[in-house]
Write a protein that holds these residues in place. Structure first.
Motif, PDB file in Angstrom:
ATOM      1  N   ASN A 208       0.839  -1.203   0.000  1.00  0.00           N
ATOM      2  CA  ASN A 208       0.000   0.000   0.000  1.00  0.00           C
ATOM      3  C   ASN A 208       0.872   1.250   0.000  1.00  0.00           C
TER       4      ASN A 208
ATOM      5  N   GLY B  86       5.696   2.095   2.184  1.00  0.00           N
ATOM      6  CA  GLY B  86       4.420   1.478   2.500  1.00  0.00           C
ATOM      7  C   GLY B  86       4.225   1.188   3.968  1.00  0.00           C
ATOM      8  N   THR B  87       3.295   0.261   4.227  1.00  0.00           N
ATOM      9  CA  THR B  87       2.910  -0.040   5.605  1.00  0.00           C
ATOM     10  C   THR B  87       3.986  -0.778   6.378  1.00  0.00           C
TER      11      THR B  87
END
Length: 399
Positions: free
Chosen positions: A325, A348-349
């Motif tokens: 993500n 991202g995460t």
């Protein structure tokens, strides 16, 4: 000896060296025993034993000093000493004339023909001289012995030339056969590689023409179906969205497989350009900001190293696309003195890397990357934490 024989490798003289050594020692011992049992040399027995031992020690000692390495100067010293010791022994007892059976082979064993023939002539002259001295007759009365020596020299030299010519032809034939076998092996390897690449290309085309096109069609049909749904069909839209996301993920995977199977990826462009194309494709398909940068002076990598770095980048970008993500991913290829480093960093995460390589980035994928890299003697490290993005760092040897 000279370089020609060394270049030809181990020949029959070298292969059966122990036979010639055993023959010399055996014949020397046998003739010494015969001489010692002859009453005519009773007064000179210790002389016979001493000279015989000196002959055996001379052969062994000069061999240890370098005859076995075919050093011409030591060979000539060895033969001169051997001829002298034989002359003394043959003067004590005629049984030592039988040593000539192993002395002539010693000449041609250690010397090439241009030196071996003069050395054989010298030994023949010494033999005739010893025969003349042993006869006790004037030189004129030993003309048959002298003539026999001359005939032996002529025919022996001709035989040596003939034999050497056969040996040289045999070596040339063997060299040509080895070259032919090497060429055949290279051709067979090239044919196998060509077949392998052709099969990979065929498989890539099949996947592109069937699976990839099928997933494209599914995505389009799902989009069309979603457009036909009434306003209140939220649950149906959710199911269609999940189906469409799955189809898109599998489409991306099919395209990745096609890319993996196409050998032109690296053949058509350097590694840096191939990584740039990968980043461009990710940016085009996902809208993510994806870049690829090369630092340092590009250096030649092995084909396996280039393929491994390409595959690791593909897998890492696929993981970013599916799981991270992320809004941005950066690929950096750095050339250093003794190794090349690859970094794939996203914002991202993130995740908590497990010791065994499992995690949300796909256990099999990460382990596969690590196995590829370690097979080349390289290293792979994963730096990540929840909410802090992920970095895949790879180093492989250069050259």
């Amino acid at each position: 000896m000279d370089g020609e024989r060394c270049e030809r490798g181990v020949d029959a003289w070298d292969q059966y060296a122990w036979v010639w050594d055993a023959a010399l020692y055996g014949l020397l011992g046998l003739t010494t025993v015969l001489a010692l049992f002859d009453p005519a040399v009773a007064a000179e027995r210790w002389v016979v034993v001493g000279v015989a031992l000196l002959t055996a020690g001379w052969h062994l000692g000069l061999w240890r000093l370098g005859i076995g390495e075919q050093r011409t100067e030591l060979v000539l010293v060895y033969l001169a000493g051997l001829f002298t010791l034989w002359f003394v022994l043959a003067g004590i007892h005629p049984a030592y004339f039988s040593l000539l059976l192993v002395m002539y082979p010693q000449i041609f064993r250690h010397l090439r023909l241009p030196l071996a023939v003069p050395a054989a002539v010298a030994l023949t002259v010494e033999v005739v001289w010893r025969e003349v001295l042993a006869s006790g007759q004037p030189l004129a009365d030993n003309l048959p012995a002298i003539a026999g020596g001359l005939v032996s020299v002529v025919f022996g030299s001709l035989f040596a030339f003939w034999l050497t010519r056969i040996i040289d032809q045999s070596y040339e034939r063997r060299r040509l056969i080895e070259q032919l076998e090497a060429t055949r092996s290279e051709l067979a390897a090239a044919e196998r590689e060509g077949g392998r690449l052709a099969e990979r290309q065929r498989l890539a085309r099949d996947i592109h023409d069937t699976l990839a096109q099928g997933f494209v069609s599914i995505v389009l049909q799902l989009q069309a179906a979603e457009a036909e749904l009434p306003e209140g069909a939220a649950e149906a839209r959710e199911h269609l969205e999940r189906a469409r996301r799955t189809a898109r993920d599998n489409l991306a995977e099919a395209r990745r497989l096609v890319w993996d199977l196409r050998p032109e990826a690296l053949a058509a462009a350097p590694l840096g350009e191939a990584l740039g194309r990968l980043a461009g494709r990710v940016a085009e398909e996902t809208g993510m900001a994806a870049t690829a940068t090369v630092t340092g002076t590009p250096r030649p990598l092995s084909a396996d190293a280039e393929v491994t770095l390409l595959r690791v980048t593909q897998e890492a970008l696929a993981n970013v696309t599916r799981h991270a993500n992320a809004g941005r991913v950066a690929v950096t290829l750095s050339y250093m003195d003794s190794e090349a480093a690859l970094d794939v960093r996203d914002d991202g995460t993130g995740f908590a890397p497990a010791a065994d390589g499992h995690g949300p980035h796909g256990g099999l994928g990460l382990r596969g990357m690590r196995e590829r890299v370690e097979a080349l003697g390289g290293r792979l490290a994963v730096e990540s934490a929840p909410g802090a993005g992920t970095t895949i760092a790879v180093t492989v040897p250069v050259g």
